[in-house]
Design a protein around this motif. Structure first.
Motif, mmCIF file in Angstrom:
data_model
loop_
_atom_site.group_PDB
_atom_site.id
_atom_site.type_symbol
_atom_site.label_atom_id
_atom_site.label_comp_id
_atom_site.label_asym_id
_atom_site.label_seq_id
_atom_site.Cartn_x
_atom_site.Cartn_y
_atom_site.Cartn_z
ATOM 1 N N THR A 26 0.848 -1.182 0.000
ATOM 2 C CA THR A 26 0.000 0.000 0.000
ATOM 3 C C THR A 26 0.893 1.244 0.000
ATOM 4 O O THR A 26 2.118 1.156 -0.062
ATOM 5 C CB THR A 26 -0.907 0.033 1.236
ATOM 6 N N ASP A 275 -6.295 3.396 1.128
ATOM 7 C CA ASP A 275 -5.233 2.690 1.852
ATOM 8 C C ASP A 275 -5.320 2.892 3.360
ATOM 9 O O ASP A 275 -4.385 2.544 4.095
ATOM 10 C CB ASP A 275 -3.863 3.129 1.345
ATOM 11 N N GLN A 325 -7.896 -1.458 -5.157
ATOM 12 C CA GLN A 325 -8.382 -1.212 -3.796
ATOM 13 C C GLN A 325 -9.885 -1.514 -3.693
ATOM 14 O O GLN A 325 -10.565 -0.962 -2.836
ATOM 15 C CB GLN A 325 -8.135 0.251 -3.416
#
Length: 404
Positions: A26, A275, A325
Protein backbone atom coordinates in the motif's frame (compact mmCIF):
# COMPACT_ATOMS: atom_id res chain seq x y z
CA UNK A 1 -1.31 0.35 -26.15
CA UNK A 2 -3.31 1.06 -22.98
CA UNK A 3 -1.74 1.11 -19.51
CA UNK A 4 -2.93 -2.39 -18.60
CA UNK A 5 -1.29 -3.75 -21.76
CA UNK A 6 1.94 -1.89 -20.94
CA UNK A 7 1.85 -3.28 -17.40
CA UNK A 8 1.31 -6.87 -18.55
CA UNK A 9 4.01 -6.61 -21.22
CA UNK A 10 6.49 -5.30 -18.65
CA UNK A 11 5.81 -7.96 -16.02
CA UNK A 12 5.73 -10.86 -18.48
CA UNK A 13 8.98 -9.73 -20.10
CA UNK A 14 10.82 -9.78 -16.80
CA UNK A 15 9.22 -13.04 -15.76
CA UNK A 16 10.72 -14.48 -18.95
CA UNK A 17 14.10 -13.23 -17.66
CA UNK A 18 13.72 -15.20 -14.44
CA UNK A 19 12.13 -12.53 -12.22
CA UNK A 20 9.42 -13.43 -9.73
CA UNK A 21 6.48 -11.06 -9.39
CA UNK A 22 5.90 -9.74 -5.87
CA UNK A 23 2.78 -7.98 -4.64
CA UNK A 24 3.11 -4.21 -4.35
CA UNK A 25 2.47 -2.72 -0.93
CA UNK A 26 0.00 0.00 0.00
CA UNK A 27 1.03 3.66 0.21
CA UNK A 28 1.85 3.09 3.88
CA UNK A 29 5.48 2.06 4.52
CA UNK A 30 6.46 -0.66 6.94
CA UNK A 31 6.75 0.38 10.62
CA UNK A 32 10.10 2.03 11.26
CA UNK A 33 10.42 3.55 7.79
CA UNK A 34 10.96 7.30 8.28
CA UNK A 35 8.93 8.37 5.22
CA UNK A 36 5.19 9.12 5.52
CA UNK A 37 4.26 7.40 2.26
CA UNK A 38 5.83 4.92 -0.12
CA UNK A 39 7.46 7.14 -2.72
CA UNK A 40 9.50 4.48 -4.55
CA UNK A 41 9.22 0.77 -5.16
CA UNK A 42 12.37 0.10 -3.16
CA UNK A 43 10.89 1.15 0.19
CA UNK A 44 9.28 -2.21 1.03
CA UNK A 45 12.43 -3.98 -0.19
CA UNK A 46 15.03 -2.07 1.84
CA UNK A 47 15.90 -5.01 4.15
CA UNK A 48 16.57 -7.22 1.11
CA UNK A 49 18.67 -4.57 -0.61
CA UNK A 50 20.75 -4.52 2.57
CA UNK A 51 21.39 -8.26 2.43
CA UNK A 52 18.44 -10.18 3.90
CA UNK A 53 17.50 -13.12 1.58
CA UNK A 54 14.16 -12.61 -0.16
CA UNK A 55 11.85 -15.66 -0.04
CA UNK A 56 11.21 -15.45 -3.79
CA UNK A 57 14.84 -15.18 -4.85
CA UNK A 58 17.23 -12.58 -6.17
CA UNK A 59 15.33 -11.38 -9.26
CA UNK A 60 12.06 -9.57 -8.58
CA UNK A 61 9.48 -7.52 -10.50
CA UNK A 62 6.43 -5.63 -9.26
CA UNK A 63 3.94 -2.78 -9.69
CA UNK A 64 3.92 -0.31 -6.79
CA UNK A 65 1.64 2.66 -6.20
CA UNK A 66 3.59 5.66 -4.95
CA UNK A 67 2.91 9.11 -3.54
CA UNK A 68 5.34 12.03 -3.76
CA UNK A 69 4.61 15.28 -2.00
CA UNK A 70 7.98 16.67 -3.13
CA UNK A 71 6.45 17.16 -6.59
CA UNK A 72 3.25 18.79 -5.31
CA UNK A 73 4.00 22.24 -6.71
CA UNK A 74 4.83 20.72 -10.11
CA UNK A 75 1.48 18.94 -10.45
CA UNK A 76 -0.33 20.56 -13.34
CA UNK A 77 2.55 20.27 -15.80
CA UNK A 78 2.64 17.49 -18.39
CA UNK A 79 4.47 14.78 -16.44
CA UNK A 80 3.98 15.04 -12.64
CA UNK A 81 1.36 13.26 -10.54
CA UNK A 82 0.98 13.06 -6.78
CA UNK A 83 -0.08 9.39 -6.83
CA UNK A 84 1.20 7.20 -9.64
CA UNK A 85 2.25 3.63 -10.44
CA UNK A 86 5.87 2.54 -10.62
CA UNK A 87 6.97 -0.55 -12.51
CA UNK A 88 10.03 -1.96 -10.78
CA UNK A 89 12.70 -4.63 -11.14
CA UNK A 90 15.42 -5.72 -8.73
CA UNK A 91 18.60 -7.68 -8.76
CA UNK A 92 19.47 -8.53 -5.17
CA UNK A 93 23.16 -9.31 -5.58
CA UNK A 94 22.55 -11.15 -8.87
CA UNK A 95 23.24 -9.41 -12.22
CA UNK A 96 24.96 -6.07 -12.85
CA UNK A 97 23.70 -2.77 -14.21
CA UNK A 98 24.76 -3.35 -17.81
CA UNK A 99 22.49 -6.38 -18.11
CA UNK A 100 19.61 -4.41 -16.60
CA UNK A 101 20.09 -1.60 -19.12
CA UNK A 102 20.36 -4.06 -22.00
CA UNK A 103 17.05 -5.68 -21.04
CA UNK A 104 15.44 -2.25 -20.70
CA UNK A 105 16.61 -1.20 -24.16
CA UNK A 106 15.28 -4.43 -25.67
CA UNK A 107 11.90 -4.11 -23.93
CA UNK A 108 11.42 -0.50 -25.00
CA UNK A 109 12.44 -0.98 -28.62
CA UNK A 110 11.35 -4.55 -29.35
CA UNK A 111 8.58 -5.22 -26.82
CA UNK A 112 6.91 -1.79 -26.72
CA UNK A 113 7.84 -0.51 -30.16
CA UNK A 114 9.73 2.65 -29.18
CA UNK A 115 11.75 4.17 -32.02
CA UNK A 116 15.41 3.77 -30.93
CA UNK A 117 16.11 7.22 -32.34
CA UNK A 118 13.85 8.76 -29.68
CA UNK A 119 15.98 7.51 -26.77
CA UNK A 120 18.60 9.34 -24.74
CA UNK A 121 20.43 8.20 -21.61
CA UNK A 122 22.32 9.85 -18.78
CA UNK A 123 25.03 8.26 -16.64
CA UNK A 124 27.01 9.17 -13.54
CA UNK A 125 30.10 11.16 -14.39
CA UNK A 126 31.99 10.49 -11.16
CA UNK A 127 32.58 12.23 -7.84
CA UNK A 128 34.99 12.43 -4.94
CA UNK A 129 34.26 8.96 -3.54
CA UNK A 130 32.94 7.04 -6.56
CA UNK A 131 34.36 7.10 -10.07
CA UNK A 132 32.44 7.48 -13.34
CA UNK A 133 29.99 4.79 -14.43
CA UNK A 134 31.96 3.54 -17.42
CA UNK A 135 30.02 0.26 -17.52
CA UNK A 136 26.69 1.97 -18.28
CA UNK A 137 28.37 4.44 -20.63
CA UNK A 138 29.86 1.58 -22.66
CA UNK A 139 26.50 -0.22 -22.89
CA UNK A 140 24.70 2.83 -24.25
CA UNK A 141 27.46 3.57 -26.73
CA UNK A 142 27.29 -0.02 -28.01
CA UNK A 143 23.52 0.35 -28.47
CA UNK A 144 23.93 3.62 -30.35
CA UNK A 145 22.01 5.62 -27.73
CA UNK A 146 23.30 9.16 -27.09
CA UNK A 147 24.58 9.63 -23.54
CA UNK A 148 24.99 12.63 -21.28
CA UNK A 149 27.22 12.48 -18.20
CA UNK A 150 26.15 14.29 -15.04
CA UNK A 151 27.04 14.12 -11.34
CA UNK A 152 24.25 15.14 -8.95
CA UNK A 153 21.45 14.21 -11.38
CA UNK A 154 22.72 10.65 -11.66
CA UNK A 155 23.30 9.79 -8.02
CA UNK A 156 20.30 8.22 -6.29
CA UNK A 157 19.70 8.22 -2.55
CA UNK A 158 16.71 7.77 -0.29
CA UNK A 159 17.82 10.50 2.09
CA UNK A 160 20.96 11.83 3.75
CA UNK A 161 21.90 8.35 5.01
CA UNK A 162 21.18 4.82 3.81
CA UNK A 163 21.42 2.82 0.55
CA UNK A 164 22.48 4.80 -2.51
CA UNK A 165 24.44 4.59 -5.73
CA UNK A 166 25.00 5.87 -9.27
CA UNK A 167 22.13 5.60 -11.69
CA UNK A 168 21.51 5.64 -15.41
CA UNK A 169 18.29 7.30 -16.54
CA UNK A 170 16.44 6.63 -19.79
CA UNK A 171 14.62 9.48 -21.53
CA UNK A 172 12.11 9.53 -24.40
CA UNK A 173 11.70 12.46 -26.75
CA UNK A 174 8.23 14.03 -26.51
CA UNK A 175 8.63 16.91 -28.96
CA UNK A 176 7.03 17.23 -32.40
CA UNK A 177 10.43 17.89 -33.99
CA UNK A 178 13.39 15.54 -34.44
CA UNK A 179 15.24 15.02 -31.14
CA UNK A 180 17.73 17.71 -30.23
CA UNK A 181 20.00 18.75 -27.37
CA UNK A 182 20.26 16.60 -24.22
CA UNK A 183 18.02 15.85 -21.19
CA UNK A 184 19.59 18.68 -19.17
CA UNK A 185 19.29 21.06 -22.11
CA UNK A 186 15.72 20.44 -23.34
CA UNK A 187 12.76 19.46 -21.15
CA UNK A 188 11.08 17.70 -24.04
CA UNK A 189 13.29 14.78 -23.07
CA UNK A 190 11.04 13.01 -20.53
CA UNK A 191 12.59 10.70 -17.96
CA UNK A 192 10.73 7.39 -17.83
CA UNK A 193 13.10 4.77 -16.38
CA UNK A 194 15.80 4.95 -13.74
CA UNK A 195 18.33 2.16 -13.12
CA UNK A 196 20.15 2.52 -9.81
CA UNK A 197 23.33 0.56 -9.18
CA UNK A 198 22.68 0.42 -5.45
CA UNK A 199 26.01 -0.64 -4.04
CA UNK A 200 26.71 1.84 -1.26
CA UNK A 201 25.48 3.05 2.11
CA UNK A 202 26.01 6.66 3.13
CA UNK A 203 26.91 7.10 6.79
CA UNK A 204 26.08 10.00 9.09
CA UNK A 205 29.49 11.56 8.44
CA UNK A 206 29.00 11.46 4.65
CA UNK A 207 31.32 8.54 3.97
CA UNK A 208 30.25 5.76 1.61
CA UNK A 209 30.73 2.11 2.53
CA UNK A 210 29.86 -0.94 0.39
CA UNK A 211 26.54 -2.68 0.91
CA UNK A 212 26.75 -6.43 1.61
CA UNK A 213 25.74 -7.06 -2.00
CA UNK A 214 25.71 -5.22 -5.35
CA UNK A 215 22.08 -4.51 -6.27
CA UNK A 216 20.22 -3.06 -9.22
CA UNK A 217 16.97 -1.20 -8.47
CA UNK A 218 14.90 0.15 -11.37
CA UNK A 219 11.73 2.20 -11.54
CA UNK A 220 9.63 3.08 -14.59
CA UNK A 221 6.69 5.52 -14.38
CA UNK A 222 3.67 3.76 -15.90
CA UNK A 223 1.60 6.85 -16.66
CA UNK A 224 4.54 8.70 -18.24
CA UNK A 225 5.39 5.76 -20.46
CA UNK A 226 1.73 5.29 -21.45
CA UNK A 227 1.50 9.00 -22.32
CA UNK A 228 4.44 8.74 -24.69
CA UNK A 229 3.39 5.42 -26.24
CA UNK A 230 -0.10 6.81 -26.86
CA UNK A 231 1.25 9.99 -28.45
CA UNK A 232 -0.27 12.30 -25.85
CA UNK A 233 1.16 15.60 -24.66
CA UNK A 234 0.51 15.06 -20.94
CA UNK A 235 -0.09 12.25 -18.47
CA UNK A 236 -3.59 13.65 -17.97
CA UNK A 237 -4.45 12.67 -21.55
CA UNK A 238 -3.50 8.99 -21.35
CA UNK A 239 -6.21 6.33 -21.05
CA UNK A 240 -6.07 6.21 -17.23
CA UNK A 241 -7.72 9.64 -17.11
CA UNK A 242 -10.38 9.02 -19.76
CA UNK A 243 -13.30 8.92 -17.28
CA UNK A 244 -12.05 12.12 -15.63
CA UNK A 245 -11.83 13.94 -18.96
CA UNK A 246 -15.30 12.70 -19.90
CA UNK A 247 -17.14 13.50 -16.67
CA UNK A 248 -15.38 16.27 -14.76
CA UNK A 249 -15.59 19.13 -17.32
CA UNK A 250 -19.34 18.61 -17.62
CA UNK A 251 -19.73 18.99 -13.86
CA UNK A 252 -17.14 21.73 -13.28
CA UNK A 253 -15.94 23.73 -16.32
CA UNK A 254 -12.24 24.40 -15.58
CA UNK A 255 -9.28 25.65 -17.55
CA UNK A 256 -6.65 23.00 -18.29
CA UNK A 257 -4.22 23.81 -15.44
CA UNK A 258 -7.09 23.87 -12.91
CA UNK A 259 -8.52 20.63 -14.29
CA UNK A 260 -5.18 18.89 -13.84
CA UNK A 261 -4.77 20.00 -10.22
CA UNK A 262 -8.35 19.14 -9.24
CA UNK A 263 -8.18 15.81 -11.07
CA UNK A 264 -4.81 14.85 -9.57
CA UNK A 265 -5.63 15.84 -5.99
CA UNK A 266 -9.08 14.24 -6.01
CA UNK A 267 -7.72 11.02 -7.46
CA UNK A 268 -4.88 11.02 -4.92
CA UNK A 269 -7.28 11.65 -2.03
CA UNK A 270 -9.37 8.65 -3.12
CA UNK A 271 -6.30 6.39 -3.19
CA UNK A 272 -5.00 7.63 0.17
CA UNK A 273 -8.36 6.99 1.83
CA UNK A 274 -8.49 3.61 0.10
CA UNK A 275 -5.23 2.69 1.85
CA UNK A 276 -6.69 3.49 5.26
CA UNK A 277 -5.64 7.10 5.94
CA UNK A 278 -8.15 9.48 7.52
CA UNK A 279 -7.93 13.30 7.60
CA UNK A 280 -6.12 14.79 10.59
CA UNK A 281 -3.87 17.70 11.55
CA UNK A 282 -0.64 15.67 11.59
CA UNK A 283 1.31 13.17 9.54
CA UNK A 284 -0.37 11.27 6.72
CA UNK A 285 -3.78 12.61 7.63
CA UNK A 286 -2.55 16.16 7.17
CA UNK A 287 -1.20 15.35 3.69
CA UNK A 288 -4.69 14.11 2.80
CA UNK A 289 -6.30 17.21 4.33
CA UNK A 290 -3.89 19.49 2.49
CA UNK A 291 -4.65 17.83 -0.86
CA UNK A 292 -8.40 18.28 -0.35
CA UNK A 293 -7.99 21.93 0.64
CA UNK A 294 -5.71 22.65 -2.30
CA UNK A 295 -8.21 21.21 -4.78
CA UNK A 296 -11.11 23.07 -3.13
CA UNK A 297 -9.17 26.32 -3.38
CA UNK A 298 -8.92 25.81 -7.16
CA UNK A 299 -12.48 24.50 -7.47
CA UNK A 300 -14.03 27.49 -5.68
CA UNK A 301 -11.96 30.10 -7.50
CA UNK A 302 -14.70 30.63 -10.11
CA UNK A 303 -17.72 29.25 -8.23
CA UNK A 304 -17.82 28.84 -4.42
CA UNK A 305 -21.01 26.79 -4.67
CA UNK A 306 -19.21 23.80 -6.18
CA UNK A 307 -19.19 20.80 -3.86
CA UNK A 308 -17.51 17.40 -3.66
CA UNK A 309 -20.84 15.72 -3.00
CA UNK A 310 -21.50 16.10 -6.74
CA UNK A 311 -18.48 13.96 -7.70
CA UNK A 312 -19.69 11.11 -9.97
CA UNK A 313 -19.57 7.64 -8.42
CA UNK A 314 -17.81 6.34 -11.53
CA UNK A 315 -14.69 8.40 -10.80
CA UNK A 316 -14.37 7.02 -7.28
CA UNK A 317 -14.94 3.40 -8.28
CA UNK A 318 -12.71 3.68 -11.36
CA UNK A 319 -9.83 4.98 -9.25
CA UNK A 320 -10.23 2.30 -6.58
CA UNK A 321 -10.42 -0.39 -9.29
CA UNK A 322 -7.35 0.91 -11.10
CA UNK A 323 -5.24 0.86 -7.93
CA UNK A 324 -6.63 -2.55 -6.92
CA UNK A 325 -8.38 -1.21 -3.80
CA UNK A 326 -11.81 -2.57 -4.70
CA UNK A 327 -12.08 -5.35 -2.12
CA UNK A 328 -14.51 -3.57 0.21
CA UNK A 329 -17.92 -2.77 -1.37
CA UNK A 330 -18.50 -0.05 1.22
CA UNK A 331 -15.28 1.83 0.41
CA UNK A 332 -16.66 4.12 -2.34
CA UNK A 333 -19.36 5.40 0.02
CA UNK A 334 -16.80 5.96 2.77
CA UNK A 335 -14.56 7.93 0.41
CA UNK A 336 -17.45 10.20 -0.55
CA UNK A 337 -18.50 10.80 3.08
CA UNK A 338 -14.95 11.70 4.12
CA UNK A 339 -14.50 14.10 1.20
CA UNK A 340 -17.79 15.86 1.89
CA UNK A 341 -17.02 16.16 5.61
CA UNK A 342 -13.60 17.64 4.83
CA UNK A 343 -15.25 20.15 2.53
CA UNK A 344 -17.67 21.20 5.27
CA UNK A 345 -14.84 21.42 7.79
CA UNK A 346 -12.83 23.64 5.45
CA UNK A 347 -15.76 25.97 4.80
CA UNK A 348 -16.27 26.39 8.53
CA UNK A 349 -12.55 27.03 9.04
CA UNK A 350 -12.52 29.72 6.34
CA UNK A 351 -15.54 31.45 7.86
CA UNK A 352 -13.99 31.37 11.33
CA UNK A 353 -10.68 32.62 9.96
CA UNK A 354 -12.27 35.61 8.30
CA UNK A 355 -14.10 36.55 11.48
CA UNK A 356 -10.95 36.32 13.59
CA UNK A 357 -8.76 38.21 11.11
CA UNK A 358 -11.33 41.01 10.92
CA UNK A 359 -10.51 41.94 14.54
CA UNK A 360 -8.49 45.17 14.92
CA UNK A 361 -5.54 43.24 16.40
CA UNK A 362 -4.87 41.44 13.12
CA UNK A 363 -5.39 44.23 10.58
CA UNK A 364 -1.75 45.26 10.46
CA UNK A 365 1.40 43.23 9.81
CA UNK A 366 1.47 39.90 11.66
CA UNK A 367 4.40 38.76 13.76
CA UNK A 368 5.43 35.30 14.89
CA UNK A 369 3.47 35.71 18.12
CA UNK A 370 0.32 36.44 16.09
CA UNK A 371 0.79 33.37 13.89
CA UNK A 372 1.34 31.15 16.95
CA UNK A 373 -1.76 32.55 18.65
CA UNK A 374 -3.93 32.09 15.54
CA UNK A 375 -2.78 28.49 15.19
CA UNK A 376 -2.88 27.45 18.84
CA UNK A 377 -6.08 29.28 19.84
CA UNK A 378 -8.15 29.26 16.65
CA UNK A 379 -6.69 26.34 14.67
CA UNK A 380 -5.64 28.59 11.75
CA UNK A 381 -2.44 27.39 10.03
CA UNK A 382 0.03 30.01 8.87
CA UNK A 383 -0.49 29.28 5.16
CA UNK A 384 -4.27 29.64 5.57
CA UNK A 385 -3.91 32.96 7.39
CA UNK A 386 -1.59 34.27 4.70
CA UNK A 387 -3.93 33.15 1.91
CA UNK A 388 -6.99 34.70 3.58
CA UNK A 389 -5.21 38.03 4.01
CA UNK A 390 -4.17 37.96 0.36
CA UNK A 391 -7.76 37.28 -0.73
CA UNK A 392 -6.99 33.89 -2.25
CA UNK A 393 -10.20 32.27 -0.98
CA UNK A 394 -13.66 33.36 -2.16
CA UNK A 395 -16.41 34.14 0.33
CA UNK A 396 -18.04 30.83 1.32
CA UNK A 397 -20.21 31.73 4.30
CA UNK A 398 -23.68 30.31 3.81
CA UNK A 399 -22.63 28.52 0.60
CA UNK A 400 -22.89 24.74 0.50
CA UNK A 401 -23.64 24.44 4.22
CA UNK A 402 -26.01 21.52 3.69
CA UNK A 403 -24.51 19.98 0.56
CA UNK A 404 -24.18 16.22 0.60
Amino acid sequence: MDTEHVLRTFVEYYEDQGHRRITGSTLLPEPGDPVLFTSAGMHPLTPYLEGRPHPLGRRLVNVQRCLRTTDLDEVGDSTHLTVFEMLGTWSLGDYEGSRSLDWAHRLLTEGLGVDPGLLHATVYGGGEQVGPDTESLRLWQERGVPVERTVDDNWWSNGPVGPCGPDSEIFLWSGDTPPRSTPTGDDRWVEVWNHVMMRHRRLDDGRLVPLPQRNVDTGLGLERLAMLLQGKSSVFECDVFEPWRRLLPVLWPLDEPSFRVVCDHLRSAVVIVGDGVRPSNTGRGYVLRRLVRRLLTVLWRDDPSRGLGDLPDELITHTLDHFRQDGDPGLPGLVRRLLVEEERRFRRLLDRGRNVLARPRFRGPLGEEDFHYLHDTHGLPRELVTSLREGEYPETEGVGAVRS
